[in-house]
Design a protein around this motif. Structure first.
Motif, PDB file in Angstrom:
ATOM      1  N   ASP A 105       0.829  -1.212   0.000  1.00 41.10           N
ATOM      2  CA  ASP A 105       0.000   0.000   0.000  1.00 41.10           C
ATOM      3  C   ASP A 105       0.858   1.254   0.000  1.00 41.10           C
ATOM      4  O   ASP A 105       0.551   2.232  -0.704  1.00 41.10           O
ATOM      5  CB  ASP A 105      -0.920  -0.003   1.224  1.00 41.10           C
ATOM      6  CG  ASP A 105      -2.028  -1.028   1.116  1.00 41.10           C
ATOM      7  OD1 ASP A 105      -2.439  -1.332  -0.014  1.00 41.10           O
ATOM      8  OD2 ASP A 105      -2.483  -1.519   2.153  1.00 41.10           O
TER       9      ASP A 105
ATOM     10  N   ARG B 100      -3.848  -3.916  -3.314  1.00 36.18           N
ATOM     11  CA  ARG B 100      -4.961  -4.569  -2.628  1.00 36.18           C
ATOM     12  C   ARG B 100      -4.981  -6.066  -2.963  1.00 36.18           C
ATOM     13  O   ARG B 100      -5.217  -6.902  -2.075  1.00 36.18           O
ATOM     14  CB  ARG B 100      -6.284  -3.917  -3.041  1.00 36.18           C
ATOM     15  CG  ARG B 100      -7.477  -4.425  -2.257  1.00 36.18           C
ATOM     16  CD  ARG B 100      -8.656  -3.471  -2.376  1.00 36.18           C
ATOM     17  NE  ARG B 100      -8.977  -3.153  -3.758  1.00 36.18           N
ATOM     18  CZ  ARG B 100      -8.763  -1.957  -4.330  1.00 36.18           C
ATOM     19  NH1 ARG B 100      -8.239  -0.959  -3.632  1.00 36.18           N
ATOM     20  NH2 ARG B 100      -9.098  -1.740  -5.593  1.00 36.18           N
TER      21      ARG B 100
ATOM     22  N   ASP C 253      -4.620  -9.040  -0.212  1.00 41.73           N
ATOM     23  CA  ASP C 253      -5.669 -10.050  -0.089  1.00 41.73           C
ATOM     24  C   ASP C 253      -5.101 -11.458  -0.217  1.00 41.73           C
ATOM     25  O   ASP C 253      -5.491 -12.372   0.515  1.00 41.73           O
ATOM     26  CB  ASP C 253      -6.746  -9.830  -1.155  1.00 41.73           C
ATOM     27  CG  ASP C 253      -7.599  -8.600  -0.885  1.00 41.73           C
ATOM     28  OD1 ASP C 253      -7.543  -8.084   0.250  1.00 41.73           O
ATOM     29  OD2 ASP C 253      -8.307  -8.154  -1.808  1.00 41.73           O
TER      30      ASP C 253
END
Length: 222
Positions: free
Chosen positions: A161, A183, A187
Motif C-alpha cells: 500500500d 490490494r 488479499d
C-alpha cells in the motif's frame, strides 16, 4: 407297618433343618450366577467402557458443579460464556492462518533481488499454476522496478500500500491500477484469498505498462 410309616414321616418332619455357612452360601450363589444363561444380555466390552467413561464424566460434572457458585446452573453459565467468547474471537479475527515470513505487512521478506529476477520467478510460478506466489513475485517486480528507476526510494519494510501511494505521485495515470495491485497483493498474502490467472495477468500487464509510462518529475523522482 402303618405305625412305622407314620413314625418315619414324623421323624423326617421333625429333623432339624440343614444349615449352610455364610461363605459356602456365597460361593454357591457366585457359582450359580456365573452360568452363561444369566449373562446373555450383558453389554459388550465397548459398551462397558463407554458406560464407565460417561460415569466418569458425570462424576466430574458433579464435582465441578459442586465447586462452582450456583451449582450446575452456574457451571452451565460459565460454559456458555466461554463458547460466546470463542465465537466472538473467531468472528473478529477469522480462522487461524499460517504466519507470514518477514515483518508484518512488509512487501519484501528476503534478500535484495532485481526486478528481472522477480519477473523470472513470477513467470516460472505462473507456469506451474502457483498463482498466489506468482502474484506476490510480480508485485515485488513492480515495486523493485520503480526503485531501480528512482521513482521510489529503496526502503526496507515498505508495504504494498505504501509503495502504491508513493509511486502514484510520479505516476498519477497509473494510481488506480497501483492501488488495485496493492490490494490484490494484500488479499492474497494476508487475507487468505486464493489468486488466479486473471489476477496475475492484471499485475503482469501493469508491470509492462509502468515501464512505458513517463513519470512526472516529483516526489522521489526529483
Amino acid at each position: 407297618m402303618k405305625g412305622m410309616g407314620g413314625l418315619l414321616a414324623r421323624t423326617g418332619s421333625d429333623a432339624p433343618p440343614v444349615t449352610i455357612g455364610r461363605d459356602a452360601a456365597r460361593a454357591a450363589a457366585r457359582g450359580e450366577l456365573s452360568k452363561p444363561e444369566y449373562h446373555r444380555n450383558d453389554p459388550g466390552l465397548l459398551q462397558r467402557a463407554l458406560n464407565r467413561f460417561w460415569d466418569w464424566v458425570g462424576e466430574l460434572f458433579d464435582h465441578a458443579s459442586g465447586t462452582t457458585p450456583g451449582g450446575a446452573l452456574g457451571l452451565l453459565a460459565v460454559a456458555v460464556f466461554v463458547v460466546l467468547v470463542v465465537a466472538a474471537l473467531w468472528w473478529r479475527l477469522g480462522a487461524p492462518r499460517r504466519a507470514v515470513r518477514g515483518a508484518a505487512g512488509a512487501l519484501f521478506d528476503d534478500g535484495i533481488r532485481s526486478a528481472a529476477d522477480h519477473r523470472t520467478a513470477a513467470d516460472a510460478l505462473a507456469a506451474e499454476g502457483r498463482w498466489n506466489e506468482a502474484v506476490q513475485e510480480r508485485m515485488r517486480a513492480v515495486v523493485r522496478s520503480l526503485e531501480e528507476r528512482a521513482l521510489l526510494d529503496p526502503r526496507p519494510g515498505r508495504t504494498a500500500d505504501e509503495a502504491a501511494g508513493e509511486a502514484s505521485a510520479s505516476l498519477p495515470s497509473q494510481a488506480g491500477a497501483l492501488r488495485a495491485a496493492a490490494r490484490t497483493f494484500d488479499d492474497v498474502t494476508y487475507g487468505a484469498r486464493p489468486a488466479n490467472e486473471a489476477m496475475y495477468a492484471s499485475l503482469r500487464d501493469l508491470d509492462h505498462a509502468l515501464t512505458r509510462t513517463k513519470p512526472l518529475l516529483t516526489g522521489a523522482a526529483q
